[in-house]
Structures are given as C-alpha cells and as structure tokens.
Design a protein around this motif. Structure first.
Motif, short mmCIF file in Angstrom:
data_model
loop_
_atom_site.label_atom_id
_atom_site.label_comp_id
_atom_site.label_asym_id
_atom_site.label_seq_id
_atom_site.Cartn_x
_atom_site.Cartn_y
_atom_site.Cartn_z
N CYS A 29 -163.77 -65.07 -57.41
CA CYS A 29 -162.57 -64.21 -57.41
C CYS A 29 -161.82 -64.26 -56.08
O CYS A 29 -162.36 -64.57 -55.04
N GLU A 30 -160.54 -63.93 -56.18
CA GLU A 30 -159.68 -63.87 -55.01
C GLU A 30 -159.38 -62.42 -54.68
O GLU A 30 -158.89 -61.67 -55.52
N TRP A 31 -159.64 -62.06 -53.43
CA TRP A 31 -159.63 -60.65 -53.01
C TRP A 31 -158.49 -60.35 -52.06
O TRP A 31 -158.00 -61.25 -51.38
N HIS A 97 -171.11 -57.24 -44.17
CA HIS A 97 -171.66 -56.56 -43.00
C HIS A 97 -170.53 -56.27 -42.01
O HIS A 97 -169.69 -57.12 -41.74
N ILE B 29 -151.53 -60.81 -47.89
CA ILE B 29 -151.79 -61.00 -49.31
C ILE B 29 -151.72 -59.65 -49.99
O ILE B 29 -152.60 -58.81 -49.85
N GLY B 36 -155.42 -64.31 -53.67
CA GLY B 36 -156.05 -63.70 -52.52
C GLY B 36 -157.06 -64.62 -51.86
O GLY B 36 -157.03 -65.83 -52.03
N TRP B 37 -157.95 -63.99 -51.13
CA TRP B 37 -158.94 -64.71 -50.33
C TRP B 37 -160.23 -64.90 -51.12
O TRP B 37 -160.67 -63.99 -51.81
N THR B 38 -160.83 -66.06 -50.95
CA THR B 38 -162.16 -66.27 -51.53
C THR B 38 -163.18 -66.29 -50.40
O THR B 38 -162.89 -66.74 -49.28
N TYR B 39 -164.40 -65.83 -50.72
CA TYR B 39 -165.44 -65.68 -49.70
C TYR B 39 -166.51 -66.76 -49.88
O TYR B 39 -166.76 -67.21 -51.00
N GLN B 51 -172.61 -68.55 -41.27
CA GLN B 51 -171.84 -67.32 -41.48
C GLN B 51 -170.63 -67.64 -42.36
O GLN B 51 -169.71 -68.33 -41.91
N PRO B 52 -170.62 -67.18 -43.59
CA PRO B 52 -169.46 -67.44 -44.43
C PRO B 52 -168.25 -66.64 -43.93
O PRO B 52 -168.40 -65.63 -43.25
N TRP B 54 -163.72 -65.95 -44.94
CA TRP B 54 -162.72 -65.91 -46.00
C TRP B 54 -161.74 -67.08 -45.86
O TRP B 54 -161.47 -67.52 -44.75
N THR B 103 -163.54 -60.67 -40.59
CA THR B 103 -163.47 -59.27 -40.16
C THR B 103 -164.59 -59.00 -39.14
O THR B 103 -165.42 -59.86 -38.89
N TYR B 104 -164.59 -57.80 -38.62
CA TYR B 104 -165.66 -57.39 -37.71
C TYR B 104 -167.02 -57.59 -38.41
O TYR B 104 -167.18 -57.26 -39.57
N GLY B 105 -167.96 -58.12 -37.66
CA GLY B 105 -169.29 -58.34 -38.24
C GLY B 105 -169.53 -59.78 -38.65
O GLY B 105 -170.66 -60.17 -38.91
N GLN B 106 -168.47 -60.55 -38.71
CA GLN B 106 -168.61 -61.96 -39.07
C GLN B 106 -168.31 -62.81 -37.85
O GLN B 106 -167.29 -62.60 -37.18
N TYR B 187 -160.12 -52.94 -37.34
CA TYR B 187 -160.41 -52.78 -38.77
C TYR B 187 -159.61 -53.78 -39.61
O TYR B 187 -159.51 -53.63 -40.82
N ASN B 188 -159.04 -54.74 -38.96
CA ASN B 188 -158.15 -55.66 -39.67
C ASN B 188 -158.77 -57.03 -39.87
O ASN B 188 -159.77 -57.37 -39.25
N LEU B 189 -158.13 -57.78 -40.73
CA LEU B 189 -158.55 -59.15 -41.01
C LEU B 189 -157.88 -60.08 -40.00
O LEU B 189 -156.66 -60.05 -39.83
#
Lengths: 191, 214
Positions: A29-31, A97, B29, B36-39, B51-52, B54, B103-106, B187-189
């Motif tokens: 999916c695309e988020w 995370h 987006i 959108g974004w894929t992970y 570490q994956p 987006w 994001t934060y944490g990645q 808190y942003n991408l």
C-alpha cells in the motif's frame, strides 16, 4: 444486558489464506504521512482512507479488505452482539519505531481494529491500550496477526509504540461503526 | 570512493523563495493525489540490520510517473540549465528518479549509489536545521567488497551537508553516504528527491575541461 465486554478480542478472524492475502496487500500500500491521532498534538502517523461504504471501497481499490468485515461480522455475530451490521468508515493506520500516536477517543459507536501482520512478534509491542475514565489501563490488547478488537468508540485508547528492535511497519485496519437502532443509551452504560 | 578528485558540491537557493515553496507544496502527498509512500526500501540489500525507509519510485511505477514526472522533470531541467550540469558534471539527463523519506527513529544505512552522479534535492523549506536529517559522506573503508555486498563498519565521516530546503547536493555515486537521523523534536517526514545520472559521453567526468585543472 449487553452481550459484550468493554473490550472484545477475536482471534483467527479470517481464514489463513485470506489473512495472508490481506497481509501481503497491505505491504504494497501507498501511505500518507498527514494524519493526527489527536488534533492539536504533535505526533502524526501514516494513514490511508479506504472508503465509507462498499461501493467507495471498491472504487478506491481496497475491496480486498472487505473479507475482514464479512468474516468477523458473520463469525462473531456482530448484529446480535453490537447491533451493528455495517461500518461507516474504513481506513488504515500505520507507524514505525519513533512514532507514538496519542491517546484519543473516536467518533462513531464502536471501533473495530484488525491487526493484519502475521509475522508480528510480541516483543515488538505495538498493541492497543484502552483506558478507563481515570486513565488506568482497562485492557492492553497485544498486536497479533489476524486479530480483531472491538470497543466503544468513546473510550480513550492509544496505539502503542513499536520497539526499537523492530524495523517493520505496524499496520492496522480500522472499521468505524454505528449501532443500527442509533440509541445512544445502549452505550451510556459504558461511559 | 572518496578521493582528492571526488565531487561533493552543494548549491543553495536553487529556486526563488516562491517557487521553492510551490515545489514543497506540490511534493506533499495529500489524499487528493491518490498516491503515496511505500515502506520497506533499504539502502543495503544484504545487511541483516537494515533500516527500511519510505520511497516513491517515480521512474519505475507508471502511476507515480504520471503524477510526479512533471514535477521531477521541471525541477531537474531548471537546475540543469541554471547550474550547467553538462559543463560541470558531464550530465545531460537522469536515468532514474525517486523520492526517499524517513521519520524520527529511522536511520537509513550508509551505502553507495548506482549510476555515476547522484543529485539530491531537499524540497522542505520549512525544515529546521536543528532537526538534523542531513546527508553525511564517509571515507572509504578498507577490505574487500562489492557494490551488492558491503556492510560498512567503522567509517570516518568526511563531511555532513545539513538539510536545508531548496538545496541541491551533487556527488559521485560511489562515495559512501547516508541520510542522517532526525531529532526527536521533529515530527515531520524528511523527504528528498533523488536523480541517478550517468555521464553524457559514457566515459567519465575526468575528460572534461572543467576538471582538467583540478
């Protein structure tokens, strides 16, 4: 007397092959990173709006999610138990995370959350906590693939953080529902 | 690998303030775009601790291409003309374009790119410098390795280019590099648009007069 607990948990919601299909589909999916779990608070999480009804869901290409609802409703007798025969909104949420959704209440009468990831490990956390009005933990429902939890939408709840050992995306499918007789007194006993 | 001749160039204020803001807005987006974004994308295929992050793969996904090609081509072509990519880098076009996000944490892993020149445009003019998320470049690590099988260990950092909106970073694709972590206050991408490029004449940049005197 109502036939449900404040928080109900159902396992093995879909047949295994259906659960696997849904799990795989969600990974593609695309988020969008544009959704606040609590307006006015800083954390955002990933979100996909999937539709208000079957027609819109099919149009948006998320018809592969419908078996969750159909299976759960039939298998666990939602009509009898919750006086719910359909949902009013379907969407997916996700976080990794480092992203920690806030405590919030939902709109609607009952919120039903399905966990799709079959490979999720308990030590990764990422479950859902429902709080009582004194902000004590009413129930902590662990993340387990092919599990669905249901609770009155007005209850405070929160998706739990994901462990730093986990590099995966914690996804869930959310059904917002309204009771058929639209009688709010049915739910007042739980406020 | 990083050598005395390696290219790591940084260009600020690539576009006027208004255009830069428009680019940032266009690349946000929103639901109305439908995409959108894929992970799950990773910088190191064989690292078990990978570490994956987006991604929006613009070139490889026809649906994304329809939506984003206009934006990415417009940005690339404007930069190409303004910064004279052909003369500076022997680059006339790109082979692949995509967007990365975290994001934060990645903390995306250190890696090398395919292609010969990588160009990274940082679109978020609203990004605060204290949020981190820059791009760091590292010295070569000793030992045997191939592009597909490389897990960096103790690397010395050569330099960090901070994330500043409306900034372009151009560097040799084989230099070890990685996106920096994001501060917990953010808190942003963190997003970038990346173009993978090859030299126009199929050989190398060192044939160009621009670099002859370096």
């Amino acid at each position: 007397m109502m036939g449900y607990q404040l928080v109900d948990v159902y396992d093995d919601v879909c047949e295994t092959h259906v659960a696997e299909l849904i799990d795989n589909q969600i990974r593609q999916c695309e988020w969008k990173f544009d959704y606040h779990s609590h307006s006015g608070k800083p954390n955002k999480h990933w979100h996909i709006f999937c539709g208000h009804d079957e027609e819109e869901i099919k149009k948006l290409g998320y018809d592969w999610l419908l078996p969750i609802w159909e299976s759960a409703k039939r298998k666990f007798d939602f009509e009898e138990k919750y006086k719910v025969d359909s949902f009013v909104r379907l969407y997916m949420n996700a976080h990794t995370h480092g992203i920690e959704p806030h405590i919030h209440r939902d709109d609607g009468d009952f919120t039903m959350i399905y966990y799709p990831r079959l490979d999720w490990k308990p030590e990764w956390n990422g479950g859902t906590v429902v709080y009582d009005e004194q902000d004590e933990v009413e129930r902590h429902v662990m993340y387990k693939g092919n599990r669905l939890m249901a609770f009155p939408a007005h209850c405070k709840h929160q998706a739990m953080p994901v462990s730093r050992q986990c590099f995966q995306l914690r996804t869930c499918v959310v059904f917002k529902t309204k009771v058929m007789d639209a009688n709010p007194e049915r739910l007042n006993a739980y406020k | 690998m990083l050598t005395n001749d390696s290219v790591i160039e940084v260009f600020d204020d690539c576009f006027s303030v208004d255009i830069a803001k428009t680019i940032e807005r266009n690349l946000e987006i929103k639901d109305h775009l439908g995409y959108g974004w894929t992970y799950g994308h990773t910088a190191q295929k064989d690292n078990p601790d990978k570490q994956p992050f987006w991604m929006i793969d613009i070139s490889s996904n026809p649906e994304h291409y329809k939506v984003f090609q206009g934006y990415s081509d417009e940005i690339f072509n404007a930069l190409k003309e303004k910064l004279n990519f052909l003369e500076r880098f022997n680059v006339e076009s790109y082979q692949r374009v995509y967007m990365n996000g975290h994001t934060y944490g990645q903390v995306p892993n250190v890696h090398r790119d395919d292609g010969q020149i990588t160009m990274i445009y940082q679109p978020k003019v609203t990004w605060k410098r204290e949020w981190g998320g820059g791009t760091s470049f590292y010295y070569q690590e000793s030992g045997e390795e191939t592009h597909e099988h490389f897990t960096p260990k103790a690397l010395d950092k050569y330099k960090t280019v901070d994330y500043i909106g409306n900034r372009l970073i151009v560097f040799d694709a084989d230099i070890l590099h990685g996106a920096d972590p994001i501060d917990r206050q953010c808190y942003n991408l963190r997003t970038v648009m990346v173009w993978k490029c090859f030299f126009k004449d199929g050989t190398g940049r060192d044939r160009l007069d621009y670099y002859a005197g370096r």
